[in-house]
Design a protein around this motif. Sequence first.
Motif, short mmCIF file in Angstrom:
data_model
loop_
_atom_site.label_atom_id
_atom_site.label_comp_id
_atom_site.label_asym_id
_atom_site.label_seq_id
_atom_site.Cartn_x
_atom_site.Cartn_y
_atom_site.Cartn_z
N GLU A 232 0.86 -1.18 0.00
CA GLU A 232 0.00 0.00 0.00
C GLU A 232 0.90 1.23 0.00
O GLU A 232 1.79 1.36 0.85
CB GLU A 232 -0.92 -0.01 1.22
CG GLU A 232 -1.92 -1.16 1.19
CD GLU A 232 -2.82 -1.20 2.41
OE1 GLU A 232 -2.56 -0.41 3.35
OE2 GLU A 232 -3.76 -2.00 2.44
N VAL A 233 0.67 2.11 -0.98
CA VAL A 233 1.60 3.22 -1.22
C VAL A 233 0.84 4.52 -1.42
O VAL A 233 -0.15 4.56 -2.17
CB VAL A 233 2.47 2.95 -2.48
CG1 VAL A 233 3.62 3.95 -2.55
CG2 VAL A 233 3.00 1.52 -2.48
N THR A 234 1.30 5.59 -0.76
CA THR A 234 0.82 6.94 -1.03
C THR A 234 1.87 7.64 -1.87
O THR A 234 2.91 7.06 -2.20
CB THR A 234 0.60 7.72 0.28
OG1 THR A 234 1.88 7.97 0.90
CG2 THR A 234 -0.27 6.94 1.24
N ASP A 235 1.61 8.90 -2.21
CA ASP A 235 2.61 9.61 -3.01
C ASP A 235 3.83 9.99 -2.18
O ASP A 235 4.79 10.56 -2.70
CB ASP A 235 2.01 10.85 -3.68
CG ASP A 235 1.46 11.84 -2.67
OD1 ASP A 235 1.50 11.55 -1.46
OD2 ASP A 235 1.00 12.91 -3.10
N ASN A 236 3.79 9.66 -0.86
CA ASN A 236 4.95 9.89 0.00
C ASN A 236 5.77 8.63 0.22
O ASN A 236 6.88 8.70 0.76
CB ASN A 236 4.50 10.43 1.37
CG ASN A 236 3.93 11.84 1.26
OD1 ASN A 236 4.43 12.66 0.50
ND2 ASN A 236 2.87 12.11 2.01
N GLY A 237 5.23 7.47 -0.17
CA GLY A 237 5.97 6.23 0.00
C GLY A 237 5.10 5.08 0.47
O GLY A 237 3.87 5.18 0.55
N VAL A 238 5.76 3.96 0.78
CA VAL A 238 5.08 2.73 1.18
C VAL A 238 4.57 2.88 2.61
O VAL A 238 5.31 3.28 3.52
CB VAL A 238 6.04 1.53 1.09
CG1 VAL A 238 5.36 0.26 1.60
CG2 VAL A 238 6.50 1.35 -0.35
N THR A 239 3.29 2.57 2.83
CA THR A 239 2.73 2.60 4.18
C THR A 239 2.61 1.20 4.78
O THR A 239 2.72 1.03 5.98
CB THR A 239 1.34 3.26 4.18
OG1 THR A 239 0.48 2.54 3.28
CG2 THR A 239 1.43 4.71 3.73
N ASN A 240 2.39 0.19 3.92
CA ASN A 240 2.28 -1.19 4.39
C ASN A 240 2.86 -2.13 3.36
O ASN A 240 2.78 -1.88 2.15
CB ASN A 240 0.82 -1.59 4.67
CG ASN A 240 0.25 -0.88 5.87
OD1 ASN A 240 0.70 -1.08 6.99
ND2 ASN A 240 -0.75 -0.04 5.65
N CYS A 241 3.45 -3.23 3.84
CA CYS A 241 3.95 -4.28 2.95
C CYS A 241 3.60 -5.62 3.59
O CYS A 241 4.35 -6.15 4.41
CB CYS A 241 5.46 -4.16 2.75
SG CYS A 241 6.15 -5.46 1.70
N SER A 242 2.44 -6.13 3.22
CA SER A 242 1.96 -7.38 3.81
C SER A 242 2.36 -8.55 2.93
O SER A 242 2.26 -8.48 1.70
CB SER A 242 0.43 -7.34 3.95
OG SER A 242 0.03 -6.26 4.76
N VAL A 243 2.83 -9.63 3.54
CA VAL A 243 3.28 -10.82 2.82
C VAL A 243 2.41 -11.99 3.24
O VAL A 243 2.18 -12.22 4.43
CB VAL A 243 4.76 -11.12 3.12
CG1 VAL A 243 5.23 -12.32 2.32
CG2 VAL A 243 5.62 -9.90 2.79
N TYR A 244 1.91 -12.76 2.23
CA TYR A 244 0.99 -13.86 2.50
C TYR A 244 1.57 -15.18 2.02
O TYR A 244 2.15 -15.27 0.95
CB TYR A 244 -0.35 -13.62 1.79
CG TYR A 244 -0.96 -12.28 2.08
CD1 TYR A 244 -1.72 -12.08 3.22
CD2 TYR A 244 -0.74 -11.20 1.22
CE1 TYR A 244 -2.29 -10.85 3.50
CE2 TYR A 244 -1.30 -9.96 1.50
CZ TYR A 244 -2.06 -9.78 2.63
OH TYR A 244 -2.61 -8.56 2.90
N ASP A 245 1.38 -16.19 2.85
CA ASP A 245 1.75 -17.55 2.46
C ASP A 245 0.49 -18.40 2.34
O ASP A 245 0.44 -19.34 1.58
CB ASP A 245 2.70 -18.15 3.49
CG ASP A 245 3.23 -19.52 3.08
OD1 ASP A 245 3.53 -20.32 3.97
OD2 ASP A 245 3.34 -19.77 1.85
N ASN A 246 -0.51 -18.03 3.10
CA ASN A 246 -1.81 -18.70 3.10
C ASN A 246 -2.82 -17.68 3.60
O ASN A 246 -2.46 -16.55 3.94
CB ASN A 246 -1.77 -19.96 3.99
CG ASN A 246 -1.24 -19.63 5.38
OD1 ASN A 246 -1.82 -18.80 6.07
ND2 ASN A 246 -0.15 -20.26 5.78
#
Length: 299
Positions: A232-246
Amino acid sequence: MKNKCDIVQDLLPLYVDGCCTQGSRELVEEHLKECPACKQAFGEMTGEIPVPEEPQPEAEPVSAEPVPEEPEKKQEKTFRKGMKKIRRRWIASLIVVIILVPLLLLGINQVRGEGLCYTNLREFYLAHAFLGKMKAGDYEGATKYVDRETRRGEFQERFTEEELANYDQDAIDTFVAAAQGYTEMGGLSGYRFHWGGYASAMVGGESFDGDTFYRFDFTITVGGKDYLASLEVTDNGVTNCSVYDNPMGGPQQLNAINVWEYTLWDEYEARYDNPEREAAYTAFVEKRAYESGLQVAPK
C-alpha cells in the motif's frame, strides 16, 4: 644584318673549337654582344644557355566509358535498398506501437479506475524502488521509500516534539531491525508485479490522515520460495507491505516490516508513559473514528 648573322653562325663552330683567326674571333664576339639570336645559338653549342623546352600540349582527359553493371548485381543492389527502407519503416512503426500501446492502456485504466494509470504511476515507482532496495539488502535505503511522514503525524497526536526529536533515526533503526527477517530467511532474490487481475493495482482507500493510497500486488521470492506481497503506497511512500503464504498470513519475519511503526509506538509509550496522555489520545482516536463514520459519537 641577316647576312652578318649567317656569317657569324657559320663561324660559331670554328669559334667554339678555337680554330678561327683572330679577326674572325673578334667579329664573332662583337656580334654576340648585340645579337640575341646568335647569342642563343652560341649558348646551345656551348651549353651555357639551356635550350628552352617546347611547350607540350595538354593531354585531353580520356573519358572513361561507364562499365555496364551486371543485371544480377543491379537487382541485388535494388533489393538491398528496398529492404533497408522496409526495415526503417518497420522499426519506426514498432517504436510508435511501443509508445502508444502503454499510453492507451494507461488511459483506459484511468477511466476504469483500476490497474496502472496516470494517477498512480508515482506510487508504482515508489513500490518498485522500495522492493529494489530490499532486494539489494539495503534496508536503510528502503526507508527512503517508506511513508514515515504519515506515521509522524500520528505520533505527533500522542507525543511532544521534544519526545519526537529523534523520530526519523528511531524509525529507520526500527524498520532496519524488522527487515532483518528477510536476511534470516535467505534474502529477497526477486520480485515481479502482477499485470493481470483486478487487485494488481487499485485504489486501496484513504489513510487515517485522508491521503489516498494504492495497492499493488507483487510476487516476491525469499529464500527460494515465492510469496504474495501486497504494498500500500501513497505519493509519500510505502505505508504497508503485507506478505501472504496462506489465508492466515505469511511468515512472521517477513511481515515484521509491516508493523515497524507499532513497534516504535510501543517503545515510545514505554519510554514516555503518562495516564493523562493516554486518556487524551483515546479521546482523539474515538473522535476521529466517529468523524470517519466508524462508530457512534464518543460519550
